[in-house]
Design a protein around this motif. Structure first.
Motif, PDB file in Angstrom:
ATOM      1  N   THR A 142       0.804  -1.230   0.000  1.00 57.44           N
ATOM      2  CA  THR A 142       0.000   0.000   0.000  1.00 57.44           C
ATOM      3  C   THR A 142       0.834   1.276   0.000  1.00 57.44           C
ATOM      4  O   THR A 142       0.279   2.361  -0.169  1.00 57.44           O
ATOM      5  N   LEU A 143       2.146   1.164   0.189  1.00 58.98           N
ATOM      6  CA  LEU A 143       2.980   2.366   0.218  1.00 58.98           C
ATOM      7  C   LEU A 143       3.367   2.752  -1.211  1.00 58.98           C
ATOM      8  O   LEU A 143       4.544   2.774  -1.579  1.00 58.98           O
ATOM      9  N   VAL A 144       2.363   3.050  -1.987  1.00 57.61           N
ATOM     10  CA  VAL A 144       2.557   3.387  -3.398  1.00 57.61           C
ATOM     11  C   VAL A 144       1.880   4.715  -3.698  1.00 57.61           C
ATOM     12  O   VAL A 144       0.911   5.104  -3.044  1.00 57.61           O
ATOM     13  N   LEU A 145       2.386   5.408  -4.685  1.00 57.35           N
ATOM     14  CA  LEU A 145       1.859   6.734  -5.025  1.00 57.35           C
ATOM     15  C   LEU A 145       0.406   6.671  -5.474  1.00 57.35           C
ATOM     16  O   LEU A 145      -0.363   7.612  -5.241  1.00 57.35           O
ATOM     17  N   ASP A 146       0.009   5.556  -6.080  1.00 58.40           N
ATOM     18  CA  ASP A 146      -1.360   5.418  -6.564  1.00 58.40           C
ATOM     19  C   ASP A 146      -2.388   5.443  -5.436  1.00 58.40           C
ATOM     20  O   ASP A 146      -3.576   5.695  -5.689  1.00 58.40           O
ATOM     21  N   ALA A 147      -1.964   5.160  -4.213  1.00 61.81           N
ATOM     22  CA  ALA A 147      -2.898   5.103  -3.083  1.00 61.81           C
ATOM     23  C   ALA A 147      -3.095   6.462  -2.411  1.00 61.81           C
ATOM     24  O   ALA A 147      -3.827   6.555  -1.427  1.00 61.81           O
ATOM     25  N   LEU A 148      -2.437   7.498  -2.944  1.00 61.20           N
ATOM     26  CA  LEU A 148      -2.563   8.843  -2.394  1.00 61.20           C
ATOM     27  C   LEU A 148      -3.290   9.763  -3.368  1.00 61.20           C
ATOM     28  O   LEU A 148      -3.104   9.662  -4.585  1.00 61.20           O
ATOM     29  N   THR A 149      -4.084  10.666  -2.815  1.00 64.22           N
ATOM     30  CA  THR A 149      -4.692  11.702  -3.640  1.00 64.22           C
ATOM     31  C   THR A 149      -3.638  12.780  -3.910  1.00 64.22           C
ATOM     32  O   THR A 149      -2.642  12.894  -3.174  1.00 64.22           O
ATOM     33  N   GLU A 283      -7.026   7.961   5.989  1.00 65.69           N
ATOM     34  CA  GLU A 283      -6.216   6.851   5.493  1.00 65.69           C
ATOM     35  C   GLU A 283      -6.734   6.344   4.159  1.00 65.69           C
ATOM     36  O   GLU A 283      -7.940   6.185   3.958  1.00 65.69           O
ATOM     37  N   GLY A 284      -5.818   6.082   3.241  1.00 66.38           N
ATOM     38  CA  GLY A 284      -6.184   5.590   1.928  1.00 66.38           C
ATOM     39  C   GLY A 284      -5.747   4.159   1.699  1.00 66.38           C
ATOM     40  O   GLY A 284      -5.169   3.507   2.573  1.00 66.38           O
ATOM     41  N   ALA A 285      -6.016   3.665   0.492  1.00 63.60           N
ATOM     42  CA  ALA A 285      -5.648   2.318   0.095  1.00 63.60           C
ATOM     43  C   ALA A 285      -5.589   2.283  -1.425  1.00 63.60           C
ATOM     44  O   ALA A 285      -5.979   3.228  -2.092  1.00 63.60           O
ATOM     45  N   ASN A 286      -5.113   1.169  -1.957  1.00 67.95           N
ATOM     46  CA  ASN A 286      -5.061   1.034  -3.410  1.00 67.95           C
ATOM     47  C   ASN A 286      -6.445   1.207  -4.032  1.00 67.95           C
ATOM     48  O   ASN A 286      -6.592   1.794  -5.100  1.00 67.95           O
ATOM     49  N   SER A 287      -7.459   0.696  -3.347  1.00 69.70           N
ATOM     50  CA  SER A 287      -8.819   0.757  -3.869  1.00 69.70           C
ATOM     51  C   SER A 287      -9.513   2.082  -3.599  1.00 69.70           C
ATOM     52  O   SER A 287     -10.522   2.399  -4.232  1.00 69.70           O
TER      53      SER A 287
END
Length: 300
Positions: A142-149, A283-287
């Motif tokens: 989950t520590l990926v840029l895609d999971a952040l706004t 908190e975010g996530a890939n989804s």
């Protein structure tokens, strides 16, 4: 080129014109490990890669890094982890390890704690160039840029070997395309345990392509908890007191512009998550991307 790094304890503010883990007091969750037998090739389990160790660096009696060959066709996003392992007494033993190299790198890098009685690391810490390490074929995390706004400033909060996923991200040009400022915090028990972070910064400084991409966007904020150092204390205490922001010369956390990633012990994750939520970040996530993400794979 300007490089305001410090080896004596000052904030490393990189300006170049022309990156789970142990907690901040050093207790560790085992995250990483190898195997060595003459019949290794015959004993490789189905569905896994067997890669060759290229280099090993021991930083302290508790920490080491190693690189190994990257399988052809193996793809991952910077910040993800893989299951790596060794054959131990004829059986494969795997643990989750963050991939410390960026997605574009030709080799795979890992940063590991040494656990004397750990099922994997007690063996992994003895690897040397030429040995083989197993790796399952599907990375995740989950520590990926895609999971952040989208945001303006990205905080990477790490303790101990929790810096590993950020070692990947701070060497990925996409990070600097998405954020105007990247702040890497790294907390360990002792000053010697900070060296891997300093080595990462030095590598960026000396990479002809990365230094142009990074420019003055990356800042490195190392702290220790058990020795004299310019910046001392747990990162959660430094956030709570506001000292982190004073030292950096930035305003307190703002959900409009600030984003966060957290990797450390379960206690550090819990406390840092609460502080970010108190500041209004979700908190975010890939989804479902949001303002901050946590890697939970190495906890529990």
């Amino acid at each position: 080129m300007e490089w305001n790094a410090f080896n004596s304890g000052r904030i490393c503010n990189i300006s170049l014109a022309s990156d789970c883990s142990s907690d901040e007091t050093g207790s560790a969750t085992e995250m990483n490990a190898p195997a060595k037998t003459e019949d290794f090739a015959l004993s490789i389990p189905a569905g896994v890669y067997a890669e060759t160790v290229l280099d090993v660096t021991h930083y302290t009696d508790r920490l080491f890094r190693f690189t190994m060959t990257r399988p052809q066709g193996f793809r991952f996003r910077s910040g993800e982890f893989a299951m790596i392992g060794l054959m131990v007494e004829g059986k494969p033993v795997f643990r989750a390890y963050s991939i410390a190299s960026p997605a574009w790198a030709e080799e795979l890098e890992f940063f590991s704690i040494k656990v004397p009685d750990g099922p994997l690391t007690s063996h992994l810490q003895a690897i040397k160039p030429g040995d083989q390490v197993l790796m399952r074929k599907k990375p995740t995390g989950t520590l990926v840029l895609d999971a952040l706004t989208p945001g303006r400033r990205l905080y990477m909060f790490s303790t101990g070997t929790g810096i590993a996923p950020f070692a990947s991200l701070i060497r990925d040009p996409e990070t600097y395309e998405k954020f105007e400022e990247v702040i890497l915090t790294h907390t360990t028990r002792d000053v010697a345990e900070l060296k891997y972070g300093f080595d990462l910064v030095h590598e960026i400084q000396n990479d002809e392509l990365l230094k142009e991409v990074v420019g003055d966007k990356l800042r490195h904020y190392p702290t220790v908890t058990r020795e004299d150092f310019e910046y001392r204390g747990r990162i959660t205490d430094l956030i709570s007191s506001g000292k982190l922001f004073t030292d950096l010369g930035v305003p307190p956390l703002d959900p409009v512009i600030d984003r966060g990633m957290i990797c450390g012990s379960s206690a550090m994750l819990k406390d840092t998550k609460e502080l970010l939520e108190k500041a209004g970040l979700d908190e975010g996530a890939n989804s479902k991307p949001a303002e901050f993400v946590i890697e939970r794979a190495f906890v529990g």
